[in-house]
Structure formats: structure tokens, C-alpha cells
Design a protein around this motif. Structure first.
Motif, short mmCIF file in Angstrom:
data_model
loop_
_atom_site.label_atom_id
_atom_site.label_comp_id
_atom_site.label_asym_id
_atom_site.label_seq_id
_atom_site.Cartn_x
_atom_site.Cartn_y
_atom_site.Cartn_z
N GLY A 48 0.83 -1.21 0.00
CA GLY A 48 0.00 0.00 0.00
C GLY A 48 0.86 1.25 0.00
N ASP A 49 0.30 2.32 -0.57
CA ASP A 49 1.05 3.58 -0.52
C ASP A 49 1.02 4.17 0.89
OD1 ASP A 49 -1.57 4.36 -0.58
OD2 ASP A 49 -1.34 5.84 -2.17
N SER A 50 0.32 3.50 1.81
CA SER A 50 0.41 3.84 3.24
C SER A 50 1.87 3.76 3.69
CB SER A 50 -0.46 2.90 4.07
OG SER A 50 -0.18 1.55 3.76
N ASP A 88 -0.05 -0.63 -4.95
CA ASP A 88 -0.81 0.60 -5.19
C ASP A 88 -0.15 1.44 -6.27
OD1 ASP A 88 -3.03 0.66 -3.56
OD2 ASP A 88 -2.01 1.66 -1.89
N LYS A 118 -3.64 -1.45 -7.59
CA LYS A 118 -4.85 -0.86 -6.99
C LYS A 118 -4.89 0.62 -7.31
CE LYS A 118 -5.37 -0.40 -2.30
NZ LYS A 118 -5.41 1.07 -2.12
O1 KIV Z 1 -2.27 2.05 1.24
C1 KIV Z 1 -2.85 1.19 1.92
O2 KIV Z 1 -2.29 0.60 2.85
C2 KIV Z 1 -4.24 0.91 1.60
C3 KIV Z 1 -5.01 0.09 2.59
C4 KIV Z 1 -5.39 0.94 3.73
C5 KIV Z 1 -6.18 -0.57 1.99
O3 KIV Z 1 -4.74 1.35 0.62
#
Ligand code: KIV
Length: 275
Positions: A48-50, A88, A118
Motif C-alpha cells: 500500500g502507498d500507506s 498501489d 490498486k
Molecule cells: O495504502 C494502503 O495501505 C491501503 C489500505 C489501507 C487498503 O490502501
């Protein structure tokens, strides 16, 4: 044959086939050792981009680049062999037009070996999703609270407070479904809205701050392990890694300062070679 070939992993169609069936277990991962630990337990690992916030200390996901995603995507692919790995597409790499998104997605898939990307719901997202899927790129859509839109929304705010907002999120999910997304992440929405989306779409929904009736769940690994300082309402902590790491560092510092580390057992003692 390499253990990283896509054929030995869970596939996007298999994930799609889990609609209404066995719940999908999904987690984020950013590094090879963490991916190796999670791989036996998760159906899907999301790079994830998180990672911009939890790994790189950025204030939001807006500063994350394609190069950062590719670096971490490669690490997660190296560490895992079973789960479907999704990366992502970061802010600014897919929103302008489908061809730009296609080039970004091709780079990500070719340079990491991951099986899907994603994208967050935005103007033109359905067209882009159909464009990518039609060219061999499996896509997960992300609706509801969209972290990349935090500057438009004025922060990370749960969605579904007004009827107009509910209709917008539902429309985003329906459009992603019709465009061929093989799964839809539903983040930060009223539980009743998440349930409505899960009923309305043919793709499995993956909830985060959504509803137990989603077809699967995902959490940011650092949140779940208690590594990240701030815990959102929807996170259940399954560990307290902050305390574990902080206590270990304190004990190590005390041992070094007192001359207790290294001890006899931690020293090399080679026999002196004969003259
Ligand atoms: O970037 C991320 O970790 C996410 C998750 C919160 C689904 O998109």
C-alpha cells in the motif's frame, strides 16, 4: 522454475471467485522479512502507498512515488511465494488518463513481478480500470475514504454521513465493478453503506473500517502490530510491538553502557595458529 512465478501464487480470478465464500484475509506488507512472515496466513498482500506514512514518515500518501512503490513491491515479492501481491499506483501516476495509468502499471508489474495494481476512485477511474483490465492488468478499486484525496476532503474522514455521500460512494463501487475490477477495497464508511455495496457488486469487497459482512478484511500491518503511534478507531491491535521494541532497545542500551554486552558467549575465540 523460480518460486516467485505467478502460477504458484493465488490468482486474481481466484480472489474474485471468493465473493460470498470463504473470507479474504488481506494485509499490507512493505518489506521482504515481513512478507515472509505474513505470506502463509494471507490471501493477498498489498504493498500500500500507506508505506509513505508508516515506513517513510510522510504526512500523507501524496508524496509517495512510483519508484518507492516499485522498491517495496520488489521486496515483498522476494519475501513471499503464495499470496497474491498487489501494488498501489501512487498519487499522480494514473488519474490523468488511461494511457498514463497503463504505463505506470506496466512498470510496476514488470519491475516487481506483482500480479495486480490498486487505484483509488477518482474522475475517470472506471474508464482507466476497463483500459487496464482489457490490456492484461488486474485492478483492485478503492472506494469510500480515499487517502490520496485527503487534501480535497480536508483530512482522513469516514464517508457515508449524508445521502449524497452514500450515493457517490455506491456509484464509485458500481462503476469499478462494471469496469472489471476483481475486488473493491471499501475504506472508512458507515457499516450499512459497506453492506449495501457488498450486496450491489459482483466483485468481492475488502473492508477496512467498513463492515464484518464485507467479503474480506484488510489492515495496515503496522497498525495491527501496534507499531504505529496513532491507532484509528477501526483497527484491532493484535500485538504491542512498540513496547516490545522500546523495551528491547532499553535493555540493550543498559547492557552496552554497563559493559555486559557482548558477553563471553558472543565472542569469537579462534585458536592461535601454530607458529
Ligand atoms: O495504502 C494502503 O495501505 C491501503 C489500505 C489501507 C487498503 O490502501
Amino acid at each position: 522454475m523460480s518460486k516467485h512465478v505467478a502460477a504458484s501464487r493465488i490468482t486474481a480470478p481466484q480472489i474474485r471467485g471468493r465473493k460470498g465464500g470463504e473470507k479474504l484475509v488481506c494485509l499490507t506488507a512493505y518489506t521482504a522479512p515481513m512478507a515472509a512472515l505474513l505470506d502463509p496466513h494471507a490471501d493477498l498482500l498489498l504493498v500500500g502507498d500507506s508505506l509513505g506514512m508508516v515506513v517513510h514518515g510522510l504526512p500523507s500518501t501524496v508524496g509517495v512515488t512510483l519508484d518507492m512503490m516499485i522498491l517495496h513491491g520488489r521486496a515483498v515479492m522476494r519475501g513471499s511465494s503464495r499470496a497474491l501481491v498487489v501494488v498501489d499506483l501512487p498519487f499522480g501516476t494514473y488519474e490523468s488518463d488511461p494511457a498514463t495509468a497503463y504505463r505506470a502499471a506496466v512498470r510496476v508489474m514488470q519491475e516487481t513481478g506483482c500480479q495486480a495494481v490498486k487505484v483509488e476512485a477518482c474522475a475517470g477511474a472506471a474508464e482507466t480500470t476497463a483500459f487496464l483490465v482489457g490490456r492484461g492488468i488486474p485492478v483492485i478499486s478503492h472506494v469510500g475514504l480515499r487517502p490520496q484525496a485527503a487534501n480535497v476532503d480536508g483530512g482522513f474522514k469516514a464517508k457515508g454521513r449524508t445521502d449524497a455521500e452514500r450515493q457517490r460512494v455506491l456509484a464509485d463501487a458500481r462503476a469499478a465493478d462494471e469496469a472489471g475490477a476483481f475486488a473493491i477495497v471499501v475504506e472508512g464508511v458507515a457499516a450499512s453503506l459497506a453492506d449495501e455495496i457488498t450486496e450491489a457488486v459482483s466483485a468481492p469487497t475488502i473492508g477496512i473500517g467498513a463492515s464484518p459482512r464485507c467479503d474480506g478484511q484488510i489492515l495496515v500491518i503496522d497498525d495491527m502490530l501496534g507499531l504505529f503511534e496513532w491507532t484509528p478507531k477501526f483497527v484491532r491491535r493484535y500485538g504491542d510491538m512498540r513496547a516490545l521494541i522500546s523495551n528491547a532497545a532499553e535493555a540493550y542500551a543498559a547492557d552496552v553502557r554497563a559493559g555486559r554486552f557482548p558477553g563471553q558467549a558472543e565472542l569469537y575465540a579462534f585458536k592461535t595458529p601454530a607458529p
